[in-house]
Design an enzyme around this catalytic site. Structure first.
Site, PDB file in Angstrom:
ATOM      1  N   ASP A   1      36.023  27.141  40.340  1.00  0.00           N
ATOM      2  CA  ASP A   1      35.443  28.596  40.741  1.00  0.00           C
ATOM      3  C   ASP A   1      34.693  28.660  42.066  1.00  0.00           C
ATOM      4  O   ASP A   1      34.524  27.598  42.642  1.00  0.00           O
ATOM      5  CB  ASP A   1      34.518  28.709  39.404  1.00  0.00           C
ATOM      6  CG  ASP A   1      33.985  30.282  39.094  1.00  0.00           C
ATOM      7  OD1 ASP A   1      34.288  31.006  40.001  1.00  0.00           O
ATOM      8  OD2 ASP A   1      33.616  30.521  38.027  1.00  0.00           O
TER       9      ASP A   1
HETATM   10  C1  BGC Z   1      33.183  34.161  38.910  1.00  0.00           C
HETATM   11  C2  BGC Z   1      34.909  34.059  38.555  1.00  0.00           C
HETATM   12  C3  BGC Z   1      35.504  34.826  39.833  1.00  0.00           C
HETATM   13  C4  BGC Z   1      35.045  34.251  41.115  1.00  0.00           C
HETATM   14  C5  BGC Z   1      35.644  35.097  42.304  1.00  0.00           C
HETATM   15  C6  BGC Z   1      32.865  33.760  40.162  1.00  0.00           C
HETATM   16  O1  BGC Z   1      31.501  34.091  40.503  1.00  0.00           O
HETATM   17  O2  BGC Z   1      32.787  33.115  38.052  1.00  0.00           O
HETATM   18  O3  BGC Z   1      35.182  34.523  37.423  1.00  0.00           O
HETATM   19  O4  BGC Z   1      36.961  34.658  39.761  1.00  0.00           O
HETATM   20  O5  BGC Z   1      33.498  34.362  41.354  1.00  0.00           O
HETATM   21  O6  BGC Z   1      35.131  36.444  42.407  1.00  0.00           O
END
Ligand code: BGC
Length: 722
Positions: free
Chosen positions: A218
């Site tokens: 993530d």
């Molecule tokens: C989120 C993810 C997301 C990523 C990219 C993170 O803060 O937890 O679900 O895909 O950001 O935007």
């Protein structure tokens, strides 16, 4: 270095990430974009006349409420097509964590409290996206079931709870959907960050389940890139030059082997090679937004859940309607954060009704619109935005900075729809007149939620505010005085408290956050042009603190949690409520219709493929409708403690006309009856009750079958001797 991302996308404005290019080897950079409710990219690009609006589909909680994998697959396919035509190679969706706490800030982005429902829906979504040649990413692996403390929190869960509940939807979706990628979560699991957890990423995911796709982090997860690469992470996102340097230093010091690096690079190259970009596809910039709007409408329609209806719905086509609640005019389409979307439009409930020629009381509307307007202007203050934009223009990467700013302004707009504007601004006399001149009152209660924060166990969020309570009470009193009905629409991210006010109103329809077509879908359900056919994908609690996970929520220490213990173990959602006889407000799988269904003729046969369950569902009411038939299995005697019952199959009927019936066949592989005993999966010999019903507590047909011998399976589902 390929295994570290290149930051926010430069190729597609507003996309969350991009991989690195290696020009001399012809390795192209591929684009990764959120998110579950549709492609989250910036609708405008510099110097380009075209726009890049993406359809706002219903959030995943709505998709799960349809209990219709075929429809969810079509949603996935439409999202895939938009990604493809806008130059996005990999979608960062679906999200597939569990509805463990009703307060979870991302509850709208997740499917269910039940691993089977979540897994099947995710698999359908993945199949849809990938049918267009775009990759799907299952996220967040695993245990990101709350937002409080998400970047650091250590989730302590037993192996049984993990295998039966939290890992299970990922396992199902990997087997049945074959996603190209998995995103490891922010949180820790039993002591190690998920992105740095070899048991999770290498043992379980790759060795036991045979996952052969790519694992990414993530965004900004974990604290040690070297450990991430060693544990099984292939791609560190969004990536930075500093991380590249740390990895190179580690390599020079012999802390990372060639073999490990080659494995990770291979995974990234495989993903790049599969991408449409590498295959030479030229995005048109013109997905079929009109067709996709129809799919978004259909999914919104099927995902709405009717909780209560005392002869209030459907309303007649010629009805005069008084619309209360700011959400009636500024309806919340979806949740915020990476699950947000930038659609061409959002049809509010008022506009949806007007489009269907329903008379909407203009005076009530005027009061709301003029009040809201003031707040709206404050929230999106053009002046502030202009200054921020100028600052951004002077300071570097416009793409990233301006996208974030635009998002910020959108957030403010969305929050403005739900912040504490007092709503009981009507005098008794005015309400009396409104009640006299209209046929029905509709009150919309709106809430929004976002990643990064949990929902608050407070008024204005989980609970109604005092003014909302007063609005419900006073509108009900005024309309009931003239024998007229009051309908409440819940435009919410997840459950809110209903018990204290539900008796005051005649009908409650949960419309959730169902995307850009919210107004049209709501209007058609209200008018009976379609019967509601959604069912709850999670238990709706009477009292927040009866949810078992609330005992330990949000973890320790309370104000800044770094550890949360899943002390309820496998007893999440209805597994808890049913086993421990706790009465919810509305149970898992619940949802009523404008018609009624009869269940009959249950037979169960054992075949090589498992238990073949057959029964008929007949529409015995006077309107057309679809029913979601659910099959629960209860072990009547087992050595291992088990939940009272567990969902093992479900089927949504076709649209049944009055008098029409459908023969339903659901096959349950015998191993799906297994529980994890700490070492392996076991289906104990003995009697099992097959329970077929319209909800988890409305069981219509039952029969008992016998399993003659214990059957055991290892963690890869190979049969072993018990
Ligand atoms: C989120 C993810 C997301 C990523 C990219 C993170 O803060 O937890 O679900 O895909 O950001 O935007």
């Amino acid at each position: 270095m390929l295994i570290v991302g290149a930051g926010f996308s430069r190729l597609v404005r507003g996309a969350a990430g991009e991989t690195r290019a290696i020009d001399r080897l012809g390795v192209l950079p591929i684009v990764l974009s959120d998110g579950p409710a549709g492609v989250r990219i910036h609708p405008l690009r510099f110097g380009v006349g075209e726009t890049f609006y993406a359809t706002a589909f219903p959030n995943e909680i709505v998709l799960a409420s349809t209990w219709n994998p075929e429809l969810v697959e079509r949603v996935g396919k439409a999202i895939g097509e938009e990604a493809k035509e806008y130059g996005v190679d990999v979608m960062l969706s679906p999200a597939i964590n569990m509805h463990r706490v009703p307060l979870c800030g991302r509850i709208f982005e997740y499917f269910s409290e039940d691993p089977l429902l979540a897994g099947e829906m995710a698999a359908a979504y993945v199949r849809g996206v990938q049918s267009e040649g775009v990759g799907a990413t299952l996220k967040h692996f695993v245990g990101n079931d709350q937002e409080a403390g998400r970047m650091v929190i250590n989730v302590i869960a037993s192996e049984r709870a993990l295998r039966e509940v939290y890992l299970r939807p990922f396992e199902i979706a990997i087997k049945k959907g074959k996603p190209w990628a998995v995103m490891a979560a922010y949180n820790k699991l039993n002591g190690l960050y998920c992105t740095q957890n070899p048991w999770l990423l290498t043992e379980v995911l790759r060795k036991e389940w045979g996952f052969d796709g790519l694992v990414m982090t993530d965004w900004g997860a974990g604290d040690n890139p070297v450990e991430q690469v060693k544990a099984g992470t292939d791609l560190i996102m969004p990536g930075s030059d500093d991380i590249v340097k740390r990895l190179l230093d580690a390599y020079k010091q012999g802390l990372l082997s060639d073999d490990i690096i080659n494995q990770r690079v291979k995974a990234v190259l495989n993903l790049v090679a599969k991408s449409l970009k590498a295959r030479g596809y030229k995005p048109s910039g013109k997905p079929n937004l009109d067709d996709h709007a129809k799919i978004a409408y259909e999914a919104a329609l099927e995902g709405m859940v009717l909780l209560k209806n005392e002869a209030a719905l459907p309303i007649v086509e010629k009805a005069r309607v008084a619309l209360f609640g700011r959400g009636s005019y500024w309806t919340v389409k979806g949740g915020l954060g990476s699950g947000d979307t930038c659609p061409r439009y959002v049809v509010s409930i008022a506009d949806g009704l007007k489009e269907r020629n329903v008379f909407v009381d203009p005076e009530v509307e005027k009061i709301y619109v003029s009040t809201l307007h003031r707040f709206f202007e404050f929230g999106t203050s053009q002046q502030v935005f202009k200054q921020m934009r100028e600052w951004a223009l002077k300071n570097g990467d416009m793409n990233a900075v301006e996208f974030l700013l635009t998002q910020f302004v959108e957030w403010m707009m969305e929050w403005t729809r739900t912040i504490n504007i007092q709503e009981d601004f009507f005098t008794d006399e005015f309400l009396d007149e409104v009640a006299q001149r209209n046929d029905v009152a509709i009150i919309t209660i709106s809430r929004v939620a976002t990643e990064g924060f949990d929902r608050a166990p407070a008024q204005g969020d989980f609970y109604l505010r005092d003014d909302e309570h007063r609005l419900v009470a006073r509108v009900s009193q005024a309309f009931h005085r003239y024998g007229k009905k009051v309908v409440v629409l819940l435009n919410v991210a997840g459950p809110i408290e209903v018990v204290s006010w539900m008796d005051k109103v005649d009908a409650i329809l949960v419309i959730w956050l169902p995307g850009q077509e919210v107004g049209r879908a709501t209007a058609d359900i209200l008018l009976g042009r379609a019967s509601p056919s959604g069912k709850l994908p999670l238990t709706w609690p009477r009292n927040l603190f009866e949810t078992p996970a609330m005992r330990a929520y949000p973890g320790e220490p309370k104000d800044n949690p770094v550890q949360v213990v899943y002390s309820e173990d496998i007893y999440i959602g209805y597994r808890y409520y049913d086993t421990f006889n706790v009465e919810p407000a509305y149970e898992f799988g619940y949802g009523i219709s404008y018609t009624t269904f009869e269940y009959k003729g249950l037979t169960v046969e054992k075949s090589g493929e498992g238990l073949v369950i057959k029964f008929k569902v007949k529409n015995v009411g006077s309107r057309s409708g679809k029913e979601v038939a659910q099959v629960y299995v209860r072990a009547l005697a087992s050595k291992l403690t088990k939940p009272f019952q567990e969902l093992k199959g479900f089927h949504k009927t076709k649209l049944l006309s009055p008098g029409e019936e459908e023969l339903i066949t659901i096959t349950i592989p015998v191993e799906n009856l297994a529980s994890f005993n700490g070492r392996y999966w076991i289906v104990e010999k003995g009697q099992y009750e097959i329970r077929v019903g319209s909800s988890s507590r409305d069981i219509r047909l039952k029969t008992v079958i016998e399993i003659d011998n214990d059957m055991c399976f290892d963690v890869s589902w190979r049969q072993i001797t018990c």
